[in-house]
Write an enzyme that holds these catalytic residues in place. Sequence first.
Site, PDB file in Angstrom:
ATOM      1  N   LYS A   1      -9.681   7.360  -4.136  1.00 21.69           N
ATOM      2  CA  LYS A   1      -9.923   5.964  -3.558  1.00 21.69           C
ATOM      3  C   LYS A   1     -10.192   5.942  -1.934  1.00 21.69           C
ATOM      4  O   LYS A   1      -9.146   6.600  -1.444  1.00 21.69           O
ATOM      5  CB  LYS A   1      -8.712   4.830  -4.000  1.00 21.69           C
ATOM      6  CG  LYS A   1      -8.966   3.430  -3.203  1.00 21.69           C
ATOM      7  CD  LYS A   1      -7.878   2.683  -3.972  1.00 21.69           C
ATOM      8  CE  LYS A   1      -6.440   2.505  -2.906  1.00 21.69           C
ATOM      9  NZ  LYS A   1      -6.721   1.885  -1.812  1.00 21.69           N
TER      10      LYS A   1
ATOM     11  N   ASP B   1     -12.588   0.853  -2.240  1.00 24.46           N
ATOM     12  CA  ASP B   1     -11.630  -0.507  -2.211  1.00 24.46           C
ATOM     13  C   ASP B   1     -12.029  -1.175  -0.842  1.00 24.46           C
ATOM     14  O   ASP B   1     -10.968  -1.143  -0.042  1.00 24.46           O
ATOM     15  CB  ASP B   1     -10.243   0.248  -2.396  1.00 24.46           C
ATOM     16  CG  ASP B   1      -9.123  -0.771  -2.406  1.00 24.46           C
ATOM     17  OD1 ASP B   1      -9.431  -2.025  -2.547  1.00 24.46           O
ATOM     18  OD2 ASP B   1      -7.922  -0.505  -2.106  1.00 24.46           O
TER      19      ASP B   1
ATOM     20  N   LYS C   1     -12.605  -4.830  -1.183  1.00 22.37           N
ATOM     21  CA  LYS C   1     -12.299  -6.015  -1.536  1.00 22.37           C
ATOM     22  C   LYS C   1     -13.265  -7.067  -0.877  1.00 22.37           C
ATOM     23  O   LYS C   1     -12.744  -7.989   0.114  1.00 22.37           O
ATOM     24  CB  LYS C   1     -10.915  -6.322  -0.982  1.00 22.37           C
ATOM     25  CG  LYS C   1      -9.854  -5.289  -1.633  1.00 22.37           C
ATOM     26  CD  LYS C   1      -8.347  -5.714  -1.301  1.00 22.37           C
ATOM     27  CE  LYS C   1      -7.451  -4.849  -1.921  1.00 22.37           C
ATOM     28  NZ  LYS C   1      -7.398  -3.771  -1.142  1.00 22.37           N
TER      29      LYS C   1
ATOM     30  N   ASP D   1     -16.994 -13.377   0.212  1.00 23.21           N
ATOM     31  CA  ASP D   1     -17.808 -14.076   1.239  1.00 23.21           C
ATOM     32  C   ASP D   1     -18.647 -14.879   0.305  1.00 23.21           C
ATOM     33  O   ASP D   1     -18.411 -15.108  -1.147  1.00 23.21           O
ATOM     34  CB  ASP D   1     -18.466 -12.950   2.201  1.00 23.21           C
ATOM     35  CG  ASP D   1     -19.032 -13.539   3.262  1.00 23.21           C
ATOM     36  OD1 ASP D   1     -19.418 -14.757   3.412  1.00 23.21           O
ATOM     37  OD2 ASP D   1     -18.980 -12.970   4.315  1.00 23.21           O
TER      38      ASP D   1
HETATM   39  O1  C5P Z   1       1.063   5.566  -1.116  1.00 27.66           O
HETATM   40  P1  C5P Z   1       0.870   4.503  -2.323  1.00 27.66           P
HETATM   41  O2  C5P Z   1       0.941   5.166  -3.598  1.00 27.66           O
HETATM   42  O3  C5P Z   1       1.860   3.336  -2.112  1.00 27.66           O
HETATM   43  O4  C5P Z   1      -0.576   3.921  -2.178  1.00 27.66           O
HETATM   44  C1  C5P Z   1      -1.239   2.874  -3.203  1.00 27.66           C
HETATM   45  C2  C5P Z   1      -2.431   2.546  -2.690  1.00 27.66           C
HETATM   46  O5  C5P Z   1      -2.774   1.442  -3.272  1.00 27.66           O
HETATM   47  C3  C5P Z   1      -2.751   2.054  -1.163  1.00 27.66           C
HETATM   48  O6  C5P Z   1      -4.023   2.660  -0.788  1.00 27.66           O
HETATM   49  C4  C5P Z   1      -2.500   0.631  -1.397  1.00 27.66           C
HETATM   50  O7  C5P Z   1      -3.332  -0.044   0.094  1.00 27.66           O
HETATM   51  C5  C5P Z   1      -3.209   0.226  -2.464  1.00 27.66           C
HETATM   52  N1  C5P Z   1      -2.735  -1.028  -3.126  1.00 27.66           N
HETATM   53  C6  C5P Z   1      -1.601  -1.428  -3.455  1.00 27.66           C
HETATM   54  N2  C5P Z   1      -1.138  -2.487  -4.247  1.00 27.66           N
HETATM   55  C7  C5P Z   1      -2.199  -3.397  -4.204  1.00 27.66           C
HETATM   56  C8  C5P Z   1      -3.434  -3.041  -3.981  1.00 27.66           C
HETATM   57  C9  C5P Z   1      -3.782  -1.779  -3.225  1.00 27.66           C
HETATM   58  O8  C5P Z   1      -0.474  -0.572  -3.182  1.00 27.66           O
HETATM   59  N3  C5P Z   1      -1.874  -4.624  -4.485  1.00 27.66           N
END
Ligand code: C5P
Length: 232
Positions: free
Chosen positions: A32, A59, A61, A64
Site C-alpha cells: 500500500k 491509498d 482517498k 471532490d
Molecule cells: O502500522 P499500521 O499497521 O498501524 O499501519 C496501518 C496502515 O493502515 C497505515 O497506513 C494507516 O494509515 C492505514 N489505515 C489505518 N486505519 C484506517 C485507514 C487506514 O490504520 N482506518
Amino acid sequence: MKRDVIIALDFKDGDTALNFLDKFKEEKPFVKIGMELFFAEGPSIVREVKRRGHKIFLDLKLHDIPNTVKGGMRSLTNLGADILNVHAAGTVDMMKAALEGTQREDGTAPMLIAVTQLTSTSEERMQKELLINAGINETIIHYAKNAKEAGLAGIVCSPLEAGMVKEAVGKDFITVTPGIRFADSAKDDQVRITTPAKAKEIGTDYIVVGRPITQAEDPVAAYRRCMADFAD
Ligand code: C5P
C-alpha cells in the site's frame, strides 16, 4: 477471491521504501502506497514498485466533485494501481464517476473501494462536528450500501466491523482492514485491533499491515507469519 496481506509502505521517501522491498528476495508482497510516500515521490514511485512486480493499493482517498474525481481516477489508473479508493462521503454520484474513471481501454480496471467513516472519527465527533444524527455503525453500513449501489467492489473498515458489513451488504462485498497486530506485538496508536488469525476467522478479504512488519527486526519473517496466519 483470494485472501492476501498488504504491507503499508509508510516511509518518508522512495529510497527507504525500495530498500525495505529489497529485503524480499523470494516473494513479491502486495503493498500500500499512501499520501506520505506518494506526495514525496510522485507517480514515479508507483511505476517503480509496479516495475518490480508488486501489486499496489494506492491509498489516496479521493473526495471532490464527480468530474474532478473521475479525471483523477483516470490518471491513477494509468499508473497501474491494482486498488484505488475514494471517500463514500462524496456521494453515490461521485463514486459512480470515480468508477468510470477506473475503466481502462483494454477492458481491465483496478478494484475501487470506499472509505466510510475513518476509524479516527469517534461517534461523538461525527454527531457533534459533522451533524450526522445516527450511530457510527449505522453510518458505516449506510455508506457501504451506497458504495455497493455505485458499483464499487468494497470498503476499507476496521477488522471488527468486517463481519457486520458483510452481513449487511453481502459476503462478496470486499473488506480491506488495517488495525492488525500480532497478539505479542505493540499496539502503537491503533485501538480497534485484531490478529491476522482472528481477521481470517471474521472473514475479511485483505489485511493491511504496517509497523508489525516494517518495524520488525526481521520483516520477511513477520510478513511470512502474517501470510501463514491469514492467507489461503
Ligand atoms: O502500522 P499500521 O499497521 O498501524 O499501519 C496501518 C496502515 O493502515 C497505515 O497506513 C494507516 O494509515 C492505514 N489505515 C489505518 N486505519 C484506517 C485507514 C487506514 O490504520 N482506518
